[in-house]
Scaffold this motif. Structure first.
Motif, PDB file in Angstrom:
ATOM      1  N   LEU A 200     -13.868  35.693  80.097  1.00 39.68           N
ATOM      2  CA  LEU A 200     -14.889  34.748  80.533  1.00 39.68           C
ATOM      3  C   LEU A 200     -15.558  34.003  79.384  1.00 39.68           C
ATOM      4  O   LEU A 200     -15.811  32.797  79.485  1.00 39.68           O
ATOM      5  CB  LEU A 200     -15.956  35.479  81.352  1.00 39.68           C
ATOM      6  N   ILE A 201     -15.859  34.680  78.307  1.00 40.40           N
ATOM      7  CA  ILE A 201     -16.640  34.062  77.234  1.00 40.40           C
ATOM      8  C   ILE A 201     -15.934  32.846  76.637  1.00 40.40           C
ATOM      9  O   ILE A 201     -16.563  31.784  76.466  1.00 40.40           O
ATOM     10  CB  ILE A 201     -17.011  35.102  76.154  1.00 40.40           C
ATOM     11  N   PRO A 202     -14.634  32.906  76.334  1.00 43.67           N
ATOM     12  CA  PRO A 202     -13.971  31.687  75.845  1.00 43.67           C
ATOM     13  C   PRO A 202     -13.960  30.561  76.881  1.00 43.67           C
ATOM     14  O   PRO A 202     -14.015  29.381  76.511  1.00 43.67           O
ATOM     15  CB  PRO A 202     -12.544  32.166  75.530  1.00 43.67           C
ATOM     16  N   VAL A 203     -13.902  30.914  78.160  1.00 43.21           N
ATOM     17  CA  VAL A 203     -13.918  29.887  79.211  1.00 43.21           C
ATOM     18  C   VAL A 203     -15.258  29.155  79.221  1.00 43.21           C
ATOM     19  O   VAL A 203     -15.307  27.915  79.310  1.00 43.21           O
ATOM     20  CB  VAL A 203     -13.621  30.509  80.590  1.00 43.21           C
ATOM     21  N   ILE A 204     -16.369  29.899  79.141  1.00 40.92           N
ATOM     22  CA  ILE A 204     -17.681  29.257  79.111  1.00 40.92           C
ATOM     23  C   ILE A 204     -17.799  28.352  77.889  1.00 40.92           C
ATOM     24  O   ILE A 204     -18.332  27.236  77.964  1.00 40.92           O
ATOM     25  CB  ILE A 204     -18.802  30.311  79.114  1.00 40.92           C
ATOM     26  N   ALA A 205     -17.292  28.835  76.750  1.00 40.68           N
ATOM     27  CA  ALA A 205     -17.349  28.031  75.533  1.00 40.68           C
ATOM     28  C   ALA A 205     -16.563  26.733  75.690  1.00 40.68           C
ATOM     29  O   ALA A 205     -17.045  25.649  75.323  1.00 40.68           O
ATOM     30  CB  ALA A 205     -16.816  28.839  74.353  1.00 40.68           C
ATOM     31  N   LYS A 206     -15.363  26.818  76.253  1.00 44.05           N
ATOM     32  CA  LYS A 206     -14.548  25.616  76.435  1.00 44.05           C
ATOM     33  C   LYS A 206     -15.154  24.675  77.468  1.00 44.05           C
ATOM     34  O   LYS A 206     -15.101  23.453  77.320  1.00 44.05           O
ATOM     35  CB  LYS A 206     -13.140  26.015  76.881  1.00 44.05           C
ATOM     36  N   GLU A 207     -15.709  25.244  78.538  1.00 39.96           N
ATOM     37  CA  GLU A 207     -16.311  24.429  79.585  1.00 39.96           C
ATOM     38  C   GLU A 207     -17.525  23.672  79.069  1.00 39.96           C
ATOM     39  O   GLU A 207     -17.694  22.471  79.323  1.00 39.96           O
ATOM     40  CB  GLU A 207     -16.725  25.326  80.750  1.00 39.96           C
ATOM     41  N   SER A 208     -18.396  24.373  78.345  1.00 41.61           N
ATOM     42  CA  SER A 208     -19.667  23.792  77.910  1.00 41.61           C
ATOM     43  C   SER A 208     -19.577  23.120  76.548  1.00 41.61           C
ATOM     44  O   SER A 208     -20.477  22.372  76.168  1.00 41.61           O
ATOM     45  CB  SER A 208     -20.735  24.876  77.862  1.00 41.61           C
ATOM     46  N   ARG A 209     -18.504  23.416  75.807  1.00 40.67           N
ATOM     47  CA  ARG A 209     -18.378  22.990  74.408  1.00 40.67           C
ATOM     48  C   ARG A 209     -19.622  23.406  73.629  1.00 40.67           C
ATOM     49  O   ARG A 209     -20.215  22.649  72.892  1.00 40.67           O
ATOM     50  CB  ARG A 209     -18.128  21.481  74.319  1.00 40.67           C
ATOM     51  N   SER A 210     -19.977  24.682  73.840  1.00 42.02           N
ATOM     52  CA  SER A 210     -21.131  25.298  73.191  1.00 42.02           C
ATOM     53  C   SER A 210     -20.676  26.586  72.510  1.00 42.02           C
ATOM     54  O   SER A 210     -19.624  27.151  72.836  1.00 42.02           O
ATOM     55  CB  SER A 210     -22.209  25.656  74.222  1.00 42.02           C
ATOM     56  N   TYR A 211     -21.483  27.064  71.585  1.00 40.04           N
ATOM     57  CA  TYR A 211     -21.310  28.435  71.122  1.00 40.04           C
ATOM     58  C   TYR A 211     -21.767  29.372  72.237  1.00 40.04           C
ATOM     59  O   TYR A 211     -22.721  29.077  72.965  1.00 40.04           O
ATOM     60  CB  TYR A 211     -22.149  28.699  69.875  1.00 40.04           C
ATOM     61  N   VAL A 212     -21.082  30.502  72.368  1.00 34.77           N
ATOM     62  CA  VAL A 212     -21.453  31.499  73.371  1.00 34.77           C
ATOM     63  C   VAL A 212     -21.560  32.865  72.693  1.00 34.77           C
ATOM     64  O   VAL A 212     -20.600  33.331  72.068  1.00 34.77           O
ATOM     65  CB  VAL A 212     -20.443  31.565  74.529  1.00 34.77           C
ATOM     66  N   ILE A 213     -22.722  33.461  72.807  1.00 40.47           N
ATOM     67  CA  ILE A 213     -22.968  34.808  72.294  1.00 40.47           C
ATOM     68  C   ILE A 213     -22.975  35.772  73.469  1.00 40.47           C
ATOM     69  O   ILE A 213     -23.735  35.583  74.428  1.00 40.47           O
ATOM     70  CB  ILE A 213     -24.321  34.899  71.567  1.00 40.47           C
ATOM     71  N   ALA A 214     -22.141  36.792  73.422  1.00 38.97           N
ATOM     72  CA  ALA A 214     -22.167  37.862  74.421  1.00 38.97           C
ATOM     73  C   ALA A 214     -22.708  39.121  73.756  1.00 38.97           C
ATOM     74  O   ALA A 214     -22.150  39.594  72.764  1.00 38.97           O
ATOM     75  CB  ALA A 214     -20.776  38.119  74.989  1.00 38.97           C
ATOM     76  N   ALA A 215     -23.813  39.631  74.289  1.00 39.66           N
ATOM     77  CA  ALA A 215     -24.421  40.853  73.761  1.00 39.66           C
ATOM     78  C   ALA A 215     -24.294  41.959  74.802  1.00 39.66           C
ATOM     79  O   ALA A 215     -24.720  41.794  75.946  1.00 39.66           O
ATOM     80  CB  ALA A 215     -25.888  40.629  73.415  1.00 39.66           C
ATOM     81  N   SER A 216     -23.706  43.053  74.409  1.00 39.64           N
ATOM     82  CA  SER A 216     -23.456  44.172  75.314  1.00 39.64           C
ATOM     83  C   SER A 216     -24.079  45.447  74.768  1.00 39.64           C
ATOM     84  O   SER A 216     -24.329  45.577  73.565  1.00 39.64           O
ATOM     85  CB  SER A 216     -21.951  44.385  75.502  1.00 39.64           C
ATOM     86  N   GLY A 217     -24.295  46.388  75.665  1.00 43.90           N
ATOM     87  CA  GLY A 217     -24.760  47.696  75.255  1.00 43.90           C
ATOM     88  C   GLY A 217     -23.621  48.689  75.157  1.00 43.90           C
ATOM     89  O   GLY A 217     -22.483  48.415  75.547  1.00 43.90           O
ATOM     90  N   VAL A 218     -23.923  49.846  74.625  1.00 39.28           N
ATOM     91  CA  VAL A 218     -23.003  50.987  74.643  1.00 39.28           C
ATOM     92  C   VAL A 218     -23.783  52.186  75.167  1.00 39.28           C
ATOM     93  O   VAL A 218     -24.988  52.310  74.938  1.00 39.28           O
ATOM     94  CB  VAL A 218     -22.421  51.291  73.245  1.00 39.28           C
ATOM     95  N   TRP A 219     -23.071  53.051  75.888  1.00 37.21           N
ATOM     96  CA  TRP A 219     -23.754  54.247  76.386  1.00 37.21           C
ATOM     97  C   TRP A 219     -22.738  55.255  76.898  1.00 37.21           C
ATOM     98  O   TRP A 219     -21.757  54.913  77.560  1.00 37.21           O
ATOM     99  CB  TRP A 219     -24.739  53.908  77.510  1.00 37.21           C
ATOM    100  N   ASN A 220     -22.999  56.526  76.573  1.00 39.49           N
ATOM    101  CA  ASN A 220     -22.146  57.630  76.991  1.00 39.49           C
ATOM    102  C   ASN A 220     -22.976  58.632  77.780  1.00 39.49           C
ATOM    103  O   ASN A 220     -24.127  58.922  77.422  1.00 39.49           O
ATOM    104  CB  ASN A 220     -21.515  58.306  75.771  1.00 39.49           C
ATOM    105  N   ALA A 221     -22.398  59.154  78.849  1.00 42.16           N
ATOM    106  CA  ALA A 221     -23.132  60.078  79.711  1.00 42.16           C
ATOM    107  C   ALA A 221     -23.546  61.360  78.986  1.00 42.16           C
ATOM    108  O   ALA A 221     -24.436  62.079  79.449  1.00 42.16           O
ATOM    109  CB  ALA A 221     -22.294  60.427  80.936  1.00 42.16           C
ATOM    110  N   ALA A 222     -22.927  61.641  77.843  1.00 43.85           N
ATOM    111  CA  ALA A 222     -23.348  62.796  77.053  1.00 43.85           C
ATOM    112  C   ALA A 222     -24.775  62.647  76.553  1.00 43.85           C
ATOM    113  O   ALA A 222     -25.405  63.631  76.141  1.00 43.85           O
ATOM    114  CB  ALA A 222     -22.393  62.993  75.872  1.00 43.85           C
TER     115      ALA A 222
END
Length: 315
Positions: A200-222
């Motif tokens: 998805l992220i490259p698609v949004i970038a190509k569609e909008s001709r903008s930089y796109v930052i995707a920020a995600s979390g990490v987490w483990n059930a432990a």
């Protein structure tokens, strides 16, 4: 050039104060690196409601779900009360803007919960609180439906930055509402999974001709804390990695500036060249010369939704 940081971190799950301490630490670190923007994942504070999927969350009138929800409400972020004051101070001290994903306890909606994306400018002022317009699937068991009030863009150096929560980034009209306001730096926040960003992220970038930052979390059930309601049951039902990251940055031509990174907490740094936006928009500018407002128009309601509308009896 705009120097940015992407903060891929884990919450201290369902603990607002401890998670905010981690957030403040990363803002300070990014500020010391002379970044002008740092971005955190969706619902990071106090954490994503992973339990719903694993504990039969749709069972009506469940004591288990009530206990967990009550704890979630208690640990959610009350913006009006000042729960983000330390975050705002860190932004001001570091001269850095912040996009932060929170679970918001809304005073104007009788403490209902919203998945909200908060923008804080480099002066430490909260400029927008965007409540996710449509929580996805089981999220609707704990999060309320938001509105268009926070669908705003903000001046940031040579850029205009806007942001969306998770699957809102799949909504063409939500994206278009930001494009039409001049957005050329798009922030997409996620609870964390590589599968959500790689296509998805490259698609949004190509569609909008903008930089796109995707920020995600990490987490483990432990990392389920022992002091949560029904902690032993949660540990029994929830296993392994539930959020593996995937933070990344795409250029306006859709190529990677930072490829998706998984399975680790870190701050990722890069610089964005506004001239690349201008170059790519020669070919496509969806809210500029390539738009047809005589044929297509989008109406955006930015009014904050509230069930009570007061009328002055004297008017």
């Amino acid at each position: 050039m705009l120097k940015v940081a992407v903060a891929q971190i884990a919450p201290v799950w369902l603990n607002r104060v401890a998670t905010l301490e981690k957030v403040v630490s990363k803002i300070t670190e990014a500020g010391e690196e002379k970044c002008q923007l740092v971005v955190f994942g969706e619902a990071l504070v106090p954490g994503y409601p992973f339990w719903v999927e694993h504990t039969e969350g749709a069972i009506f009138d469940s004591d288990l779900q009530k206990d967990l929800y009550a704890h979630y409400v208690d640990q959610a972020v009350d913006v009006v009360r000042g729960d983000l004051d330390a975050v705002c101070k860190a932004a001001k001290d570091g001269h850095i803007a912040v996009y932060l994903g929170i679970v918001e306890r809304a005073q104007d909606r009788a403490d209902s919960l919203y998945c909200s994306l908060v923008y804080i400018d480099a002066h430490g002022e909260i400029q927008s609180v965007h409540r996710k317009v449509m929580p996805t699937y089981e999220e609707r068991l704990v999060w309320s439906i938001g509105d268009g009030n926070g669908l705003q863009v903000h001046e940031l150096g040579p850029f205009k930055v806007g942001g969306l929560n998770c699957w809102e980034n799949w909504m063409p009209m939500a994206r278009a509402s930001l494009y039409a306001q001049g957005e050329n730096l798009h922030v997409a926040v996620w609870p964390g999974n590589y599968r959500n960003v790689y296509d998805l992220i490259p698609v949004i970038a190509k569609e909008s001709r903008s930089y796109v930052i995707a920020a995600s979390g990490v987490w483990n059930a432990a990392d389920i804390p022992d002091d949560l309601p029904h902690a032993n049951l949660l540990k029994e039902r929830m296993k392994g990695t539930l959020a593996n990251g995937g933070s990344c940055v795409a250029k306006p031509d859709g190529s990677w500036l930072i490829e998706p990174v998984t399975d680790r907490e870190d701050l990722f740094y890069t610089e964005l060249d506004h001239q690349m936006v201008r170059k790519e928009r020669l070919l496509l500018n969806v809210s500029g010369h390539y738009s047809r407002p005589d044929v297509f128009q989008l109406e955006l309601n930015q009014e904050r939704q509230n069930p009570l509308k007061k009328k002055n009896p004297d008017t």
